[in-house]
Write an enzyme that holds these catalytic residues in place. Structure first.
Site, short mmCIF file in Angstrom:
data_model
loop_
_atom_site.label_atom_id
_atom_site.label_comp_id
_atom_site.label_asym_id
_atom_site.label_seq_id
_atom_site.Cartn_x
_atom_site.Cartn_y
_atom_site.Cartn_z
N ASP A 111 7.63 -4.43 13.96
CA ASP A 111 6.97 -3.83 12.79
C ASP A 111 6.10 -2.69 13.30
OD1 ASP A 111 5.20 -3.22 10.64
OD2 ASP A 111 5.38 -5.24 9.84
N SER A 125 3.27 -6.66 2.76
CA SER A 125 2.24 -5.82 3.37
C SER A 125 0.89 -6.02 2.66
CB SER A 125 2.70 -4.36 3.34
OG SER A 125 1.87 -3.54 4.12
N MET A 126 0.32 -4.97 2.04
CA MET A 126 -0.91 -5.19 1.28
C MET A 126 -0.67 -6.14 0.12
SD MET A 126 -3.53 -2.50 -0.59
CE MET A 126 -2.61 -2.30 -2.12
N HIS A 154 9.06 -3.05 8.88
CA HIS A 154 7.96 -3.44 8.01
C HIS A 154 8.38 -3.74 6.57
CE1 HIS A 154 3.89 -3.92 6.66
NE2 HIS A 154 4.03 -2.94 5.78
N PHE A 212 0.83 -1.20 0.00
CA PHE A 212 0.00 0.00 0.00
C PHE A 212 0.87 1.25 0.00
CE2 PHE A 212 -2.76 3.02 2.48
CZ PHE A 212 -3.77 3.14 1.54
#
Length: 243
Positions: free
Chosen positions: A190, A97-98, A220, A29
């Site tokens: 994270d 992530s996304m 992250h 994202f």
């Protein structure tokens, strides 16, 4: 959704043609394919066919992202999947992530041969709740390693966060549909997505072959962080074992 802004230099998608085994690589994202390029290049160097799409609304400007629905991001993945399907007999997917969320979402509807989510999100952090502004300032990439550059937006559209929440929910609700082999990477520390997300993914997918590896030296954006080589070596190991 037509984008109004040009693609940032370095944020372009990438493709490598190799063997009949394909790997779809998805960024996260507000990010860009640049965050996944070192991983994708390592897969290509190992002989695989690799596709790293630029998700709709990403790698241009936050105003483009604001116009997107989560279905637009899914459509970007579907296009990449179709490109690989024309060239490959089996397809694996890896995402950050996304991008990890999209990896799970894709495994819920397509016969992927294996998945590698990295700090994937199935719950969006509460700090993004109840915002009355149009954009939220982003503090910059969550990377432990010094002097690392990530192509990302400096602000997040609140409307886009709502779409991310929808994607996370529909993905979380269908985790049990995932049966392919899974290697889950989670950063010990994270500041964007809680490690609890990865633990819940491990617990709720139906895969018989599944394992989780903790990254101790990365935040992250682990694909650009200190554990990049760990991600590459362990991913290549997993792919070989799944073939």
């Amino acid at each position: 959704m037509k984008e109004q802004y040009p693609v940032i230099k370095g944020a372009e998608p990438f493709q490598f043609e190799g063997s009949r085994t394909g790997i779809l690589v998805s960024h996260g994202f507000t990010g860009a394919p640049q965050s996944m390029y070192p991983i994708g290049k390592a897969f290509a160097d190992a002989g695989y066919t690799v596709c790293g799409p630029r998700l709709k609304g990403h790698g241009t400007a936050p105003e483009d992202l604001e116009k997107c629905t989560y279905q637009d991001w899914v459509a970007s993945i579907d296009e990449a999947y179709a490109w690989l399907q024309e060239r490959c007999d089996q397809i694996f997917m890896l995402g950050l992530s996304m991008g990890g969320t999209l990896t799970l979402h894709t495994a819920e509807k397509y016969p992927l041969a294996g998945i590698i989510p990295i700090n994937a999100a199935i719950d969006v952090p509460a700090m993004y709740e109840n915002q009355s502004v149009r954009f939220i300032d982003d503090d910059g990439p969550d990377i432990k390693k010094a002097d690392v550059m990530e192509i990302t937006y400096d602000k997040m559209p609140v409307q886009s966060v709502e779409e991310l929440k929808k994607l996370a929910k529909v993905t979380k609700d269908n985790l049990k549909e995932i049966t392919c082999p899974a290697l889950i990477f989670v950063s010990e520390e994270d500041h964007v997505v809680s490690p609890d997300n990865s633990r819940a993914i491990l617990e709720n997918i139906s895969s018989r072959q599944k394992e989780m590896i903790t990254l101790e030296e990365s935040y992250h954006v682990a694909t650009l962080d200190n554990d990049q080589d760990v991600i590459i070596s362990e991913s290549l190991r997993a792919l070989q074992s799944w073939l």
